[in-house]
Design an enzyme around this catalytic site. Sequence first.
Site, PDB file in Angstrom:
ATOM      1  N   SER A  98       6.229 -11.490   3.566  1.00 12.60           N
ATOM      2  CA  SER A  98       7.506 -11.390   2.849  1.00 12.60           C
ATOM      3  C   SER A  98       8.701 -11.086   3.764  1.00 12.60           C
ATOM      4  CB  SER A  98       7.397 -10.375   1.709  1.00 12.60           C
ATOM      5  OG  SER A  98       6.856  -9.155   2.158  1.00 12.60           O
ATOM      6  N   ASP A 163       5.360  -4.602  -3.602  1.00  7.76           N
ATOM      7  CA  ASP A 163       4.095  -5.327  -3.426  1.00  7.76           C
ATOM      8  C   ASP A 163       3.040  -4.405  -2.812  1.00  7.76           C
ATOM      9  OD1 ASP A 163       2.237  -7.368  -3.082  1.00  7.76           O
ATOM     10  OD2 ASP A 163       3.162  -8.093  -1.229  1.00  7.76           O
TER      11      ASP A 163
HETATM   12  N1  SAM Z   1       4.659  -7.755   1.043  1.00  8.07           N
HETATM   13  C1  SAM Z   1       3.766  -8.301   2.047  1.00  8.07           C
HETATM   14  C2  SAM Z   1       3.829  -9.811   1.992  1.00  8.07           C
HETATM   15  O1  SAM Z   1       4.053 -10.375   0.901  1.00  8.07           O
HETATM   16  O2  SAM Z   1       3.669 -10.440   3.030  1.00  8.07           O
HETATM   17  C3  SAM Z   1       2.344  -7.833   1.860  1.00  8.07           C
HETATM   18  C4  SAM Z   1       2.202  -6.359   1.668  1.00  8.07           C
HETATM   19  S1  SAM Z   1       0.576  -5.789   1.463  1.00  8.07           S
HETATM   20  C5  SAM Z   1       0.100  -6.374  -0.093  1.00  8.07           C
HETATM   21  C6  SAM Z   1       0.852  -4.087   1.174  1.00  8.07           C
HETATM   22  C7  SAM Z   1       1.302  -3.306   2.395  1.00  8.07           C
HETATM   23  O3  SAM Z   1       1.760  -2.015   1.964  1.00  8.07           O
HETATM   24  C8  SAM Z   1       0.222  -3.019   3.421  1.00  8.07           C
HETATM   25  O4  SAM Z   1       0.635  -3.510   4.667  1.00  8.07           O
HETATM   26  C9  SAM Z   1       0.081  -1.482   3.450  1.00  8.07           C
HETATM   27  O5  SAM Z   1      -0.151  -0.977   4.754  1.00  8.07           O
HETATM   28  C10 SAM Z   1       1.430  -1.043   2.952  1.00  8.07           C
HETATM   29  N2  SAM Z   1       1.520   0.253   2.251  1.00  8.07           N
HETATM   30  C11 SAM Z   1       0.578   0.879   1.495  1.00  8.07           C
HETATM   31  N3  SAM Z   1       1.112   1.940   0.880  1.00  8.07           N
HETATM   32  C12 SAM Z   1       2.431   1.995   1.238  1.00  8.07           C
HETATM   33  C13 SAM Z   1       3.530   2.823   0.883  1.00  8.07           C
HETATM   34  N4  SAM Z   1       3.373   3.844   0.029  1.00  8.07           N
HETATM   35  N5  SAM Z   1       4.733   2.572   1.419  1.00  8.07           N
HETATM   36  C14 SAM Z   1       4.910   1.527   2.283  1.00  8.07           C
HETATM   37  N6  SAM Z   1       3.914   0.700   2.653  1.00  8.07           N
HETATM   38  C15 SAM Z   1       2.691   0.920   2.125  1.00  8.07           C
END
Ligand code: SAM
Length: 278
Positions: A98, A163
């Site tokens: 993203s 996400d």
């Molecule tokens: N949005 C990205 C995309 O579409 O390419 C994918 C994101 S992935 C589904 C979720 C990410 O959130 C992971 O890299 C994880 O390490 C991170 N994460 C988990 N909990 C989080 C939080 N509370 N705040 C920020 N990042 C977090």
Amino acid sequence: MLSYRHAFHAGNHADVLKHWLYSLVLDYFNQKDKPYWVIDTHAGAGLYQLDSAVANKTAEYVDGIQRLQQSQPAEIFDSYLQAVAAAAKGQKNLYPGSPCIASHFLNAADKLRLFELHPADAALLEQQFSQQKRQVSIQQKDGFEGIKACLPPPTKRGIVLIDPPYEVKDDYARVVDCIKDSLKRFATGTYLIWYPRLQRPEPQQMIDKLRSLNTDYLHVTLDVQQPSADGFGMYGSGMWVINPPWTLRQSVEPHLSWLANTLAQDAGAQAACEGQQR
Ligand code: SAM
């Protein structure tokens, strides 16, 4: 707990749905000559190597972006596919997350605010955007908390992508709390929330709570297979878009069946959308 790594899933059917709708919203924001902010609360690594051992462990992209690229998609997929090609600099073995999708659409005065908790992915983002420090900020912190300081954006135009990995059940409730708080700070923002379709109550409970907020919304779901007999696993995903561009539903609805057929893994594949716009 930070065991989730998006690299295992990059370019899969869920990324296709999410990044397609995200691209359409970004494209719509570019129709007006006024700057905007993009806030990505869970950014991931930014760019993924599809020929890596990690991505090929399950090779989910083969039944996702690769199928789309090998089909003949309608024009409505152009902006997304162009963003993918531009971020990958024409290489078929790279897929943008993203942050890189958003960055493709930004104009000089627009800003991108990224939150990513995992130290390795945050470091990759730093590397990725090292030449764009004035436009892109990266914070290795909790995105549900970090977003508070970004709202309302000074431009009064903004897109928020939420996400989370939903590996912990808490994420479902945190999304709802985050949206409630964010709408108080910035009621007119466009919010895109991704979620997995699973045979457990939390996703539906989250959707019910988002619906009860009574905002304008568009809800798009894409199932690529039947729910499994053992009750486990993700059979599809959904996007809940608050304050969607008024053109979004009419743009995507006619193409959802085609997308479900193109990404189908069995006869249970289907896609739908519903919404409220006043
Ligand atoms: N949005 C990205 C995309 O579409 O390419 C994918 C994101 S992935 C589904 C979720 C990410 O959130 C992971 O890299 C994880 O390490 C991170 N994460 C988990 N909990 C989080 C939080 N509370 N705040 C920020 N990042 C977090």
